[in-house]
Design a protein around this motif. Structure first.
Motif, PDB file in Angstrom:
ATOM      1  N   HIS A 282       1.097  -1.335   0.151  1.00  0.00           N
ATOM      2  CA  HIS A 282       0.044  -0.026   0.046  1.00  0.00           C
ATOM      3  C   HIS A 282       1.016   1.165   0.030  1.00  0.00           C
ATOM      4  O   HIS A 282       0.513   2.317  -0.656  1.00  0.00           O
ATOM      5  CB  HIS A 282      -0.797  -0.065   1.099  1.00  0.00           C
ATOM      6  N   GLU A 283       2.019   1.136   0.972  1.00  0.00           N
ATOM      7  CA  GLU A 283       2.838   2.306   0.973  1.00  0.00           C
ATOM      8  C   GLU A 283       4.297   1.711   0.708  1.00  0.00           C
ATOM      9  O   GLU A 283       4.512   0.600   1.498  1.00  0.00           O
ATOM     10  CB  GLU A 283       2.832   2.938   2.251  1.00  0.00           C
ATOM     11  N   PRO A 284       5.246   2.283  -0.285  1.00  0.00           N
ATOM     12  CA  PRO A 284       6.310   1.711  -0.379  1.00  0.00           C
ATOM     13  C   PRO A 284       7.324   1.896   0.896  1.00  0.00           C
ATOM     14  O   PRO A 284       6.928   2.477   1.785  1.00  0.00           O
ATOM     15  CB  PRO A 284       7.103   2.874  -1.483  1.00  0.00           C
ATOM     16  N   ILE A 285       8.140   1.024   0.846  1.00  0.00           N
ATOM     17  CA  ILE A 285       9.111   0.657   2.063  1.00  0.00           C
ATOM     18  C   ILE A 285      10.279   1.527   1.898  1.00  0.00           C
ATOM     19  O   ILE A 285      11.044   1.036   0.905  1.00  0.00           O
ATOM     20  CB  ILE A 285       9.278  -0.724   2.410  1.00  0.00           C
ATOM     21  N   GLY A 286      10.427   2.638   2.368  1.00  0.00           N
ATOM     22  CA  GLY A 286      11.679   3.498   2.181  1.00  0.00           C
ATOM     23  C   GLY A 286      11.621   3.763   0.623  1.00  0.00           C
ATOM     24  O   GLY A 286      10.612   4.491   0.103  1.00  0.00           O
ATOM     25  N   GLY A 319      15.076  -4.755   4.721  1.00  0.00           N
ATOM     26  CA  GLY A 319      16.294  -4.422   4.839  1.00  0.00           C
ATOM     27  C   GLY A 319      16.962  -3.326   3.736  1.00  0.00           C
ATOM     28  O   GLY A 319      16.062  -2.765   2.943  1.00  0.00           O
ATOM     29  N   HIS A 320      18.230  -3.201   3.655  1.00  0.00           N
ATOM     30  CA  HIS A 320      18.935  -2.261   2.498  1.00  0.00           C
ATOM     31  C   HIS A 320      18.765  -2.962   1.483  1.00  0.00           C
ATOM     32  O   HIS A 320      18.883  -4.255   1.053  1.00  0.00           O
ATOM     33  CB  HIS A 320      20.444  -2.163   2.870  1.00  0.00           C
ATOM     34  N   TRP A 321      18.281  -2.172   0.372  1.00  0.00           N
ATOM     35  CA  TRP A 321      18.247  -2.470  -1.154  1.00  0.00           C
ATOM     36  C   TRP A 321      19.801  -3.171  -1.712  1.00  0.00           C
ATOM     37  O   TRP A 321      20.692  -2.490  -1.290  1.00  0.00           O
ATOM     38  CB  TRP A 321      17.646  -1.439  -1.995  1.00  0.00           C
ATOM     39  N   GLY A 336      22.444  -0.355  -1.222  1.00  0.00           N
ATOM     40  CA  GLY A 336      21.991   0.829  -0.715  1.00  0.00           C
ATOM     41  C   GLY A 336      21.276   1.568  -1.997  1.00  0.00           C
ATOM     42  O   GLY A 336      20.768   0.787  -2.789  1.00  0.00           O
ATOM     43  N   TRP A 337      21.113   2.797  -2.170  1.00  0.00           N
ATOM     44  CA  TRP A 337      20.968   3.635  -3.155  1.00  0.00           C
ATOM     45  C   TRP A 337      21.694   4.470  -3.889  1.00  0.00           C
ATOM     46  O   TRP A 337      22.295   5.507  -3.174  1.00  0.00           O
ATOM     47  CB  TRP A 337      19.624   4.410  -2.543  1.00  0.00           C
ATOM     48  N   VAL A 338      21.713   4.145  -5.084  1.00  0.00           N
ATOM     49  CA  VAL A 338      22.517   5.126  -6.077  1.00  0.00           C
ATOM     50  C   VAL A 338      21.643   5.309  -7.081  1.00  0.00           C
ATOM     51  O   VAL A 338      21.195   4.326  -8.094  1.00  0.00           O
ATOM     52  CB  VAL A 338      23.963   4.282  -6.600  1.00  0.00           C
ATOM     53  N   PHE A 339      20.940   6.367  -7.137  1.00  0.00           N
ATOM     54  CA  PHE A 339      19.928   6.662  -8.333  1.00  0.00           C
ATOM     55  C   PHE A 339      20.482   7.076  -9.612  1.00  0.00           C
ATOM     56  O   PHE A 339      21.629   7.636  -9.652  1.00  0.00           O
ATOM     57  CB  PHE A 339      18.890   7.914  -7.694  1.00  0.00           C
ATOM     58  N   SER A 340      19.785   7.164 -10.814  1.00  0.00           N
ATOM     59  CA  SER A 340      20.123   7.341 -12.065  1.00  0.00           C
ATOM     60  C   SER A 340      20.445   9.054 -11.730  1.00  0.00           C
ATOM     61  O   SER A 340      20.127   9.741 -10.861  1.00  0.00           O
ATOM     62  CB  SER A 340      19.199   7.333 -12.843  1.00  0.00           C
TER      63      SER A 340
END
Length: 448
Positions: A282-286, A319-321, A336-340
């Motif tokens: 329903h709501e994204p996780i992080g 947990g962490h992506w 973790g998160w490395v966005f375009s």
């Protein structure tokens, strides 16, 4: 005895079944129309390429299921009647359940292109797709050229498969650079180069307009939005996947793009759960997407829902992506998160290093104000998952990551290492004086 029915025999459904069996004596039934037994979907390409036989990609021997009292039914489910807790099976059978787990996976996207249902047009997702590819593209004499539509991971796998049999490939990618909706520009550009090095006709900023039939109803060519005509015998449609949920439209189960679930993977109907590619939070996780069509998240959801089914109601906490993939010869990992470049957050800074000759690079994301480490992408360098997971949990700064990067390197000792060059570029860009520490096994395994 409580009846647990699981629809879908992919990694999510099978993991749920295994963990329910570990923790209970419940009756477990898995229904799937795709195959008799569970197989590793990510290994399909290696069967076509001749590296493995299909039986080699089944993680469990065929006797495993009976020994563990997991019943298998090869069939389609056409209807879910939650009021009576019944499933309508395609051959008119009715199956009762006490608890139902929906693990129906994904189906390839189609966007209404003229000719998309012709013979010779296919995706690459199921065992049936693999069998069809053997018919459509057994060799370069039968398939003189293939056109692949869609620039994601399935598309690059299909290109590698076809090139392994010397079949010429044209790759239509609508973006201006391959997978640049996910990757920063430097990484995307390197993959462009790598695709071209494998003698693939990469057409960027090019869309499919129409698939044209010959007199027998088979593919003979495609027409692009630039009015180019490309003759071909196979068209691979790989513009992503979407949840396989259409059979639930009149079920009363709440649907979005997928099956709506809460953090405990419960649907709006009591005793019905959804896991894997078909589940939508329903709501994204992080920073995660509401739907995650990823192997390891399916496995984690299966483990989580099994706990709830067995009386230990457990929240799904992924947990962490992280993820990994392969672009021909280049291994890719992300933690973790490395966005375009286009999707980069306002607070996000990227440090990018690329080897001057080899197809090797990395990008580290960090907070531009606090310097907190946010994530890393690596191409051609194997890294230790547990190290980055620890650094993300400890909220380490980017200087710590650069200084102790050797601890995270998983490559064998005789492989070339690049930490000194990476640190030198970081020092040059940010005016630091970091010197990489030697690999330390006590730090790696947090001993002492």
């Amino acid at each position: 005895m409580e009846n647990i029915v699981i629809i879908g025999n992919g990694v999510a459904g099978v993991t749920a079944a295994r963990h329910i069996r570990k923790n209970s004596n419940k009756r477990i039934i898995i229904i799937s129309a795709e195959t008799d037994h569970f197989f590793s979907r990510t290994a399909l390409m290696y069967v076509y390429m001749g590296h493995m036989k299909f039986e080699h990609i089944k993680p469990y021997e065929d006797w495993f299921w009976e020994k563990n009292r997991i019943e298998l039914i090869r069939a389609y489910v056409s209807k879910v009647d939650h009021e009576n807790k019944e499933l309508q099976i395609e051959d008119a059978r009715v199956l009762k359940y006490d608890k139902l787990i929906l693990a129906t996976g994904s189906k390839p996207n189609k966007f209404g292109w003229p000719g998309q249902d012709l013979h010779g047009v296919q995706g690459l997702y199921s065992k049936q797709d693999l069998d069809l590819l053997e018919i459509n593209a057994p060799n370069k004499e039968v398939c003189k050229r293939a056109v692949i539509v869609g620039g994601g991971l399935i598309g690059i796998e299909l290109a590698e498969m076809l090139r392994s049999r010397d079949i010429p490939v044209t790759f239509l990618v609508r973006e201006e650079s391959f997978w640049n909706v996910i990757l920063p520009d430097g990484e995307s550009e390197m993959i462009n180069e790598h695709i071209l090095e494998h003698h693939i006709d990469l057409r960027l900023e090019t869309n499919l307009k129409e698939i044209v039939a010959d007199k027998n109803g088979r593919v003979k060519s495609v027409i692009t939005d630039k009015e180019e005509i490309i003759e071909c015998q196979v068209v691979g449609l790989t513009p992503g996947v979407s949840p396989n949920v259409s059979f639930l439209n009149d079920s009363g189960i709440e649907l979005g793009r997928g099956i709506k679930v809460n953090r405990f993977l419960e649907t709006n109907i009591k005793d019905i759960y959804a896991i894997g590619d078909c589940a939508e939070q329903h709501e994204p996780i992080g920073n995660r997407r509401p739907i995650e069509a990823v192997w390891y998240t399916g496995r984690m959801m299966g483990e989580t829902v099994a706990q709830t089914i067995c009386g230990n109601r457990t929240e799904y906490k992924p947990g962490h992506w992280f993820n990994s993939a392969k672009f021909f010869d280049i291994e890719y990992q992300t933690y973790g998160w490395v966005f375009s470049t286009k999707g980069k957050k306002a607070y996000e800074q990227h440090f990018h290093w690329r080897h001057p000759a080899e197809k090797i690079c990395l990008t580290i994301a960090f907070d531009k104000e606090t310097r907190q480490f946010l994530g890393i992408n690596t191409f051609g360098i194997r890294m230790r998952h547990e190290i980055f997971d620890r650094w993300l949990n400890e909220e380490r700064d980017v200087m710590h990551v650069i200084k102790y990067l050797k601890d995270a390197n998983f490559d064998p000792e005789f492989y070339a290492v690049y930490e000194n060059e990476i640190a030198a570029k970081f020092n040059l860009e940010y005016g630091t004086d970091l010197k990489p520490e030697k690999k330390n096994w006590k730090r790696i395994f947090a001993i002492g």
